[in-house]
Design an enzyme around this catalytic site. Structure first.
Site, PDB file in Angstrom:
ATOM      1  N   ASP A  83       0.848  -1.190   0.000  1.00  0.00           N
ATOM      2  CA  ASP A  83       0.000   0.000   0.000  1.00  0.00           C
ATOM      3  C   ASP A  83       0.885   1.241   0.000  1.00  0.00           C
ATOM      4  O   ASP A  83       2.112   1.147   0.029  1.00  0.00           O
ATOM      5  CB  ASP A  83      -0.948  -0.006   1.204  1.00  0.00           C
ATOM      6  CG  ASP A  83      -2.295   0.640   0.882  1.00  0.00           C
ATOM      7  OD1 ASP A  83      -2.296   1.711   0.227  1.00  0.00           O
ATOM      8  OD2 ASP A  83      -3.335   0.094   1.276  1.00  0.00           O
ATOM      9  N   HIS A 129     -13.838  -1.734  -5.814  1.00  0.00           N
ATOM     10  CA  HIS A 129     -14.981  -0.832  -5.999  1.00  0.00           C
ATOM     11  C   HIS A 129     -14.570   0.641  -6.049  1.00  0.00           C
ATOM     12  O   HIS A 129     -15.387   1.497  -6.375  1.00  0.00           O
ATOM     13  CB  HIS A 129     -16.042  -1.053  -4.911  1.00  0.00           C
ATOM     14  CG  HIS A 129     -15.565  -0.801  -3.511  1.00  0.00           C
ATOM     15  ND1 HIS A 129     -16.079  -1.487  -2.431  1.00  0.00           N
ATOM     16  CD2 HIS A 129     -14.636   0.035  -2.993  1.00  0.00           C
ATOM     17  CE1 HIS A 129     -15.493  -1.069  -1.322  1.00  0.00           C
ATOM     18  NE2 HIS A 129     -14.625  -0.130  -1.643  1.00  0.00           N
TER      19      HIS A 129
END
Length: 344
Positions: free
Chosen positions: A203, A251
């Site tokens: 990340d 998403h």
């Protein structure tokens, strides 16, 4: 017999729908005031006792605890209010699965953004951040709100990862790459469930700092490591893993961006490697379920993406080159299923 009355549609469901925010704000205010923490570990308190402990007048306390009891957050016993089992387990700070970060994030960040939902529909632009000044949701965000976001995601992900681990067998996997792994909640829970599993959280650098703290606190920093990077910008993802996890991140992005992510995952995996996409999946008819459909609408105020269907993920995986595509269904706060596939 006159059945006309039976045929009339009742407005009561519409009434319940329209006042839904009342329940949420009661929950959010009670948590912010420390009501659930105040009641935890006690035999309960009267309204007057709670008013004194919380430092507010008795009238608003009575109205608030009555509302909280009506939606299952409190119970009343012998004139005293106590936490319900639900509140005691998830709304008391310090508990293992404290859900308060999610509540606070919704209240402080998303509630105002949803107040501008019509604007988001009209402009097709997020309202929880400024697209004119920020490249994306996590760019130059207020540090306090960003910390609140990750606290919320950790709570949501921890509870969801427990269910994912029960429905997706990783006992034959040895090294997991968690793309956009956030605070490492999925990795912590999955490594606890599967003792032979090791994991890497991939990340952005500031997020990896948060994850490192969580990993140390969980006592798993010897099996889970962090790898700072940007999965959108980097041409390649870290290799050396036999399973890739995409949990609650697809998403956030457009179909084109998601396809690009899947291609990078395919390239990073060895032959026989697996991919797991954990999401709130909209049904193929695009009529629900409510949690997935409303989370998808939330993407309008938060991101450039939406919640996709299992059929869409299956198609993208097959186009990318994956085989043995299947969908596993389960129920958790942050996901209702996982789409699985294998690299030939």
């Amino acid at each position: 017999m006159d059945n006309t009355r039976d045929a009339v549609v009742s407005p009561l469901p519409l009434m319940q729908l329209s006042i839904g925010f009342w329940s949420f704000k009661a929950l959010a205010s009670a948590h912010e005031l420390g009501l659930f923490a105040c009641l935890s570990g006690t035999d309960g308190h009267t309204v007057d006792q709670l008013a004194e402990l919380l430092g507010v007048d008795a009238r608003p306390v009575e109205l608030l605890v009555t509302a909280c009891a009506s939606v299952g957050l409190l119970e009343r016993r012998d004139g005293r209010y106590v936490n319900s089992a639900l509140a005691e387990e998830f709304l008391v700070p310090g508990k293992a699965f404290h859900f308060g970060g999610w509540v606070r994030m919704l209240d402080r960040r998303l509630y105002p953004a949803w107040g501008r939902l019509t604007e988001a529909v009209r402009t097709n632009r997020p309202t929880s951040w400024d697209p004119d000044k920020q490249a994306h949701l996590f760019d130059s965000e207020d540090p306090e709100l960003l910390a609140l976001f990750w606290e919320a995601m950790h709570a949501l992900s921890t509870l969801t990862a427990r269910e994912l681990g029960a429905y997706v067998d990783l006992s034959d996997s040895t090294a997991l790459l968690d793309i956009g792994g956030g605070s490492g909640a999925y990795d912590i829970e999955l490594c606890r469930r599967y003792p032979s599993l090791r994991a890497t959280v991939f990340d952005l650098p500031p997020v990896c700092e948060i994850a490192s703290t969580k990993l140390v606190a969980a006592g798993l920093d010897d099996r889970i490591v962090v790898a700072p990077g940007d999965f959108l910008e980097y041409a390649e993802l870290p290799t050396g893993h036999d399973v890739v996890l995409l949990s609650m991140i697809m998403h956030d992005w457009t179909p084109e961006q998601d396809l690009a992510i899947l291609r990078k995952c395919f390239a990073a995996l060895p032959s026989g490697g697996r991919i797991v996409i954990s999401e709130l999946l909209v049904n193929d008819e695009k009529t629900g379920p409510p949690a997935a459909a409303l989370m998808s609408l939330n993407m309008l105020v938060e991101t450039v993406g939406r919640n996709y269907t299992a059929a869409e993920y299956e198609q993208w995986l097959e186009v990318t080159g994956f085989v043995d595509v299947q969908t596993v269904s389960f129920e958790a706060p942050g996901a209702n299923g996982a789409v699985l596939a294998r690299k030939p």
